[in-house]
Design an enzyme around this catalytic site. Structure first.
Site, PDB file in Angstrom:
ATOM      1  N   ASP A 110       0.757  -1.625  -0.139  1.00  0.00           N
ATOM      2  CA  ASP A 110      -0.029   0.419   0.051  1.00  0.00           C
ATOM      3  C   ASP A 110       0.794   1.192   0.366  1.00  0.00           C
ATOM      4  O   ASP A 110       1.998   1.243   0.545  1.00  0.00           O
ATOM      5  CB  ASP A 110      -0.545   0.041   0.982  1.00  0.00           C
ATOM      6  N   ASP A 212      -2.938   4.686  -2.505  1.00  0.00           N
ATOM      7  CA  ASP A 212      -4.510   5.225  -1.634  1.00  0.00           C
ATOM      8  C   ASP A 212      -4.788   6.974  -2.469  1.00  0.00           C
ATOM      9  O   ASP A 212      -4.014   7.289  -2.403  1.00  0.00           O
ATOM     10  CB  ASP A 212      -3.563   5.042   0.068  1.00  0.00           C
ATOM     11  N   GLU A 278      -6.717   3.270  -5.864  1.00  0.00           N
ATOM     12  CA  GLU A 278      -7.763   3.732  -5.709  1.00  0.00           C
ATOM     13  C   GLU A 278      -8.756   5.134  -6.030  1.00  0.00           C
ATOM     14  O   GLU A 278      -8.211   6.104  -5.406  1.00  0.00           O
ATOM     15  CB  GLU A 278      -7.779   3.887  -4.010  1.00  0.00           C
ATOM     16  N   HIS A 339     -11.184  -3.104   3.337  1.00  0.00           N
ATOM     17  CA  HIS A 339     -11.283  -2.687   4.618  1.00  0.00           C
ATOM     18  C   HIS A 339     -11.413  -1.910   5.177  1.00  0.00           C
ATOM     19  O   HIS A 339     -11.898  -1.079   6.609  1.00  0.00           O
ATOM     20  CB  HIS A 339     -10.234  -2.714   5.258  1.00  0.00           C
ATOM     21  N   ASP A 340     -12.466  -0.800   4.579  1.00  0.00           N
ATOM     22  CA  ASP A 340     -13.185   0.320   4.263  1.00  0.00           C
ATOM     23  C   ASP A 340     -15.047   0.239   4.205  1.00  0.00           C
ATOM     24  O   ASP A 340     -15.916   0.878   4.971  1.00  0.00           O
ATOM     25  CB  ASP A 340     -12.716   1.073   3.144  1.00  0.00           C
TER      26      ASP A 340
END
Ligand code: NOJ
Ligand code: CA
Length: 552
Positions: A110, A212, A278, A339-340
């Site tokens: 990430d 990200d 993302e 995970h969000d």
């Protein structure tokens, strides 16, 4: 509509399946209640040991593992070129990469380019005085003449995006927490330092990056106000201004693409390195992140199926619309969980989650699975005093992302085999039946279904690389499509309802059932018809293409 089969040499990220690991919650090797890299190494055989007993994924993406004060659980990085001691150190990381590669598993890190931690030495220097050489590495502004904020931008975690610094008497910008100050990518030194970070990890052998909020890294140089969506903007609204504005000046600027092309050029210096991003924007803006000549991201995450109603027509429309809009060089991808977001299974139920698995693993495009999805793990049950997620604290418990971050369920024993110590988040109720050990022994479990789907996808090139054709059927509860390549042809039929469905597929002469989501061989199909049981999905091998195509 029909979309072409992939090119002759297919890169690993087009053929393969990515598995997201949330390291805090995957496996704890040293009894501190928090997952770590040694824990990941111990579970690599579960992910892919080369046999059909293992899950059979091709790459792992690790959510951030770098030193961090953990204000946003690692998305606040205080040293980009090291490993947080909670997770291990660089030696353990190198061993993880070697062990993963030994099992043909690629490793994706990430990369958090929009902001650092406020405790990153760069920011500590930057805030120390207005004349510090790193002052311009972040976005600092005076208050307006009347003492108010520099502009109306909001933080995605609620409230304004500006924090006042007493010492230097200016505001700094933070699109997320105040502990996550935004970097100033217009400063060439920032760009150089961050490209060096990518190079550092490429030299450690990583196979790619998930970037990200990569569309947010450039801001309007004049910091103009965003247009407000609602006139009754209420600063006390728990969602805050971020959710009441059109983000025309604080993100998705046209200029950001030049930076992403620079990231891509760096990746291209190394063989077969993958850039994932993302990117949440509407279709026409989202597609731009592939680059006008395929020279930006290989896979801008496609989150659309997380958002559309769980309905055959809506899903088909989302897929067809995207397939039609993609230029030929752009490879699709799909995500159902991360995970969000709350887990999909808690929205659609256990039966439809099996249909979701078949959908994800048979569409044309790279699937990204989220740890626990393959077990049918549900949302956690988190009380106010157990909550950890800063988004939950700021926007309210219903926004807490802890729901999807509960410990991985390995066994029905103590702490679900995740840790011998108290886990950092509570276990999700029901882990006694939904866990790796129990599901491994059950020939009809969710885990067995995922394994079968993953291995079938690997063995049948048309299922990973073949063309996609949407097939017209009368039932609005079913979504049917075809995948084919070089004489191989499969029909995938998915029943999104809890009722039995009889499908007429004119001109179709039948085929061989390869897999039902029921994991039995009871599916019935004959000339022109296909009977699907409630919540059933099937993959059928067909020899000749007589299927009616639906255009558009
Ligand atoms: C997106 C990440 O997925 C999320 O977990 C994080 O809080 C924000 N970006 C800020 O880095
Ligand atoms: Ca640990």
């Amino acid at each position: 509509m029909q979309k072409p089969a992939a090119r002759k040499t297919v890169p690993w990220w087009e053929k393969g399946v990515i598995y997201q690991i949330y390291p805090r919650s995957f496996s704890d090797s040293n009894a501190d209640g928090i997952g770590d890299l040694e824990g990941v190494i111990q579970k690599l055989d579960y992910l892919n040991d080369g046999s059909e007993r293992s899950l059979g994924i091709d790459a792992i993406w690790l959510s951030p593992i770098f030193p961090s004060p953990m204000a946003d659980f690692g998305y606040d990085v205080s040293d980009y070129c090291n490993i947080h001691p909670l997770f291990g150190d660089l030696d353990v990381f190198d061993r993880l990469v070697a062990e993963a590669h030994h099992r043909t598993i690629k490793v994706i890190l990430d990369f958090v380019p929009n902001h650092t931690s406020d405790l990153h030495p760069w920011f500590v220097e930057s805030r120390s005085s207005r004349t510090n050489p790193k002052r311009d590495w972040y976005i600092w502004r005076d208050a307006k003449a009347d003492g108010s904020l520099p502009n109306n931008w909001g933080s995605a975690f609620g409230g304004p995006a500006w924090e006042w610094d007493e010492v230097s008497a200016q505001y700094y910008l933070h699109t997320f927490l105040k502990e996550q100050p935004d970097l100033n990518w217009r400063n060439p030194q920032v760009k150089k330092a961050m490209l060096d970070v990518l190079r550092f990890w490429l030299e450690h052998g990583v196979d790619g990056f998930r970037m990200d909020v990569v569309g947010m890294i450039l801001k309007d140089p004049e910091l103009r106000d965003n247009p407000v969506l609602k006139d009754d903007l209420d600063p006390a609204n728990p969602d805050g201004p971020y959710y009441q504005q059109l983000h025309v000046h604080d993100q998705d600027l046209d200029e950001v693409h030049a930076l992403i092309r620079d990231f891509r050029s760096l990746l291209d210096e190394y063989p077969e390195r993958c850039g994932i991003g993302e990117v949440w924007y509407e279709l026409p803006r989202w597609i731009k992140y592939y680059g006008s000549r395929g020279d930006e991201l290989h896979l801008p995450f496609n989150f659309r199926l997380m958002k559309v109603p769980w309905d055959a027509g809506a899903i088909r429309e989302s897929v067809d619309e995207m397939e039609q809009a993609l230029p030929d060089f752009a490879w699709p991808n799909y995500v159902l969980n991360n995970h969000d977001s709350p887990r999909l299974i808690s929205r659609v139920g256990d039966e439809q989650a099996r249909v979701a698995a078949m959908l994800l693993l048979t569409l044309r495009g790279t699937p990204t699975l989220y740890c626990g999805e393959e077990l049918g793990m549900e949302n956690g049950v988190i009380s106010q005093d157990q909550m950890q997620d800063p988004q939950g604290f700021r926007l309210g418990i219903s926004y807490s992302r802890d729901l999807s971050r509960t410990p991985m369920q390995w066994t029905d024993g103590h702490n679900a085999g995740f840790s011998s110590a108290q886990p950092w988040l509570p276990l999700t109720p029901g882990y006694q039946s939904k866990n790796v050990a129990v599901e491994d022994r059950d020939p009809t479990s969710m885990l067995t279904l995922y394994r079968r789907l993953l291995h079938l996808r690997k063995q049948r090139p048309a299922l990973h690389s073949g063309s996609y054709t949407s097939v017209a059927v009368e039932s609005s509860d079913c979504y049917v499509f075809e995948r084919s390549q070089a004489g191989e042809q499969y029909l995938i039929a998915l029943n999104f309802s809890h009722e039995h469905q009889k499908l007429r597929i004119p001109g179709w002469t039948g085929g061989k059932l390869l897999l039902s989501t029921y994991l039995d061989a009871a599916a019935v199909f004959g000339k022109n018809t296909l009977d699907l049981r409630a919540d059933e999905g099937v993959i059928i091998e067909i020899k000749h293409n007589h299927v009616t195509r639906q255009d558009g």
